[in-house]
Design an enzyme around this catalytic site. Structure first.
Site, PDB file in Angstrom:
ATOM      1  N   LYS A  95       0.810  -1.231   0.000  1.00  0.00           N
ATOM      2  CA  LYS A  95       0.000   0.000   0.000  1.00  0.00           C
ATOM      3  C   LYS A  95       0.844   1.281   0.000  1.00  0.00           C
ATOM      4  O   LYS A  95       0.463   2.271  -0.611  1.00  0.00           O
ATOM      5  CB  LYS A  95      -0.952   0.007   1.197  1.00  0.00           C
ATOM      6  CG  LYS A  95      -2.097  -1.005   1.073  1.00  0.00           C
ATOM      7  CD  LYS A  95      -3.062  -0.839   2.239  1.00  0.00           C
ATOM      8  CE  LYS A  95      -4.162  -1.885   2.192  1.00  0.00           C
ATOM      9  NZ  LYS A  95      -5.119  -1.720   3.298  1.00  0.00           N
ATOM     10  N   ASP A 120     -10.481   2.643   2.001  1.00  0.00           N
ATOM     11  CA  ASP A 120     -10.794   2.209   3.371  1.00  0.00           C
ATOM     12  C   ASP A 120     -11.540   3.321   4.114  1.00  0.00           C
ATOM     13  O   ASP A 120     -12.366   3.053   4.983  1.00  0.00           O
ATOM     14  CB  ASP A 120      -9.522   1.847   4.148  1.00  0.00           C
ATOM     15  CG  ASP A 120      -9.014   0.457   3.783  1.00  0.00           C
ATOM     16  OD1 ASP A 120      -9.800  -0.339   3.227  1.00  0.00           O
ATOM     17  OD2 ASP A 120      -7.832   0.173   4.033  1.00  0.00           O
TER      18      ASP A 120
END
Ligand code: NAP
Length: 287
Positions: free
Chosen positions: A70, A104
């Site tokens: 990420k 997210d």
């Protein structure tokens, strides 16, 4: 791999076998009659840069990115404000180059919107357990929705301190020993640690200290009903579970790659529940 004309996307991780994202996106592709495909791509850390370079030539309109890539995804793309603020990207797409965002944040917020409507109307104080990547997404989202004060509780104090520096004065740092004493006036308790996950130590918190209007959210979704969520329900508190967040975080990527904003339906949730807990059986109507 052969490039196809139908749009394709993938989840890039190492390992990636455990990911439920293919189940979610391929369900939506079928449900909306879109001729596309969503695949798993196991890419070792040393190969991530080269893989990203070849994403388009492999036929991909974009990708999800999971552990451990990420941060690298953020560095190798043009991140939006959200991904930059969180410090990690989990969704890539092409638009005048390779762009990235962090879904997210919206996954966490949308799930709360559905599970506890009006949750942020009087969000004086939230307590966030954990200071990793997921905590950064949660804290960014809470601040954006007007949280006045956020207490971050983390095993490693220096990581919590780093979040305070990153996000500013509305954050306070506390130790696990202080946790119970911080719950009395908290409107929201969020677990972003791995505690309570299958194979991990349990999470211990005295939920009896929370006010009756408090909401409890857990990002862990294996098991589906974590001990934290179970204890919160037993106390009659409103809850938001990790599976709900996982489903809602997938919406943004699908819309970017396949041009349709998909719905998180009870049928999709049932499909994931059956996959996470096969003993629950396959839900009716799922093929
Ligand atoms: P991460 O960056 O590795 O952070 C892990 C966090 O857990 C850290 O705060 C760590 O504390 C804490 N922790 C781990 N073991 C602990 C222990 N024994 N005692 C106390 N604290 C402990 O991981 P992440 O990416 O933030 O993910 C965290 C969790 O969120 C995972 O369970 C992940 O599956 C879940 N998640 C769910 C979703 C969803 O859509 N539902 C999305 C993202 C993440 P230290 O700093 O002290 O190590």
């Amino acid at each position: 791999m052969t490039a196809t004309t139908a749009p394709a996307a993938c989840i890039i991780g190492w390992p990636v076998d455990h990911s439920r994202s293919p189940l979610i996106h391929n369900y939506w592709l079928k449900a909306y009659g879109i001729a596309g495909e969503y695949r798993r791509e196991a890419v070792a850390p040393g190969e991530f840069g080269a893989f990203i370079q070849s994403l388009a030539s492999r036929g991909y309109a974009g990708a999800n990115v999971t552990v451990p890539h990420k941060e690298a995804a953020l560095a190798l793309s043009q991140p939006d404000d959200r991904a930059r603020a969180v410090g990690a990207a989990n969704t890539l797409w092409f638009d005048n180059g390779l762009r990235s965002t962090n879904t997210d944040v919206e996954g966490f917020l949308s799930n709360l919107d559905v599970c506890a409507p009006g949750w942020n109307r009087s969000l004086n104080k939230a307590v966030v357990l954990g200071a990793g990547g997921a905590a950064r997404a949660v804290i960014y989202g809470l601040l954006a929705r007007g949280a006045q004060s956020i207490v971050v509780v983390n095993r490693t104090a220096s990581r919590a301190d780093a979040l305070r520096q990153r996000f500013g004065d509305r954050l306070r740092v506390a130790s696990w020993v202080e946790l119970d004493s911080r719950l009395g006036d908290a409107a929201l308790l969020v677990n972003t640690t791995t505690l309570g996950m299958h194979g991990q130590p349990p999470l211990t918190a005295d939920l009896g200290r929370l006010p009756g209007h408090a909401i409890v959210a857990d990002l862990v979704y294996v098991p589906l009903i974590t001990p934290l969520i179970k204890a919160a329900k037993a106390r009659g508190l409103r809850t938001a579970d990790g599976l709900g967040m996982l489903l809602h975080q997938a919406v943004g990527g699908f819309a970017l790659w396949f041009g349709k904003k998909p719905a998180v339906t009870p049928q999709l949730r049932a499909l994931l529940e059956a996959d996470l807990d096969p003993s629950a059986g396959k839900p009716a109507g799922i093929t």
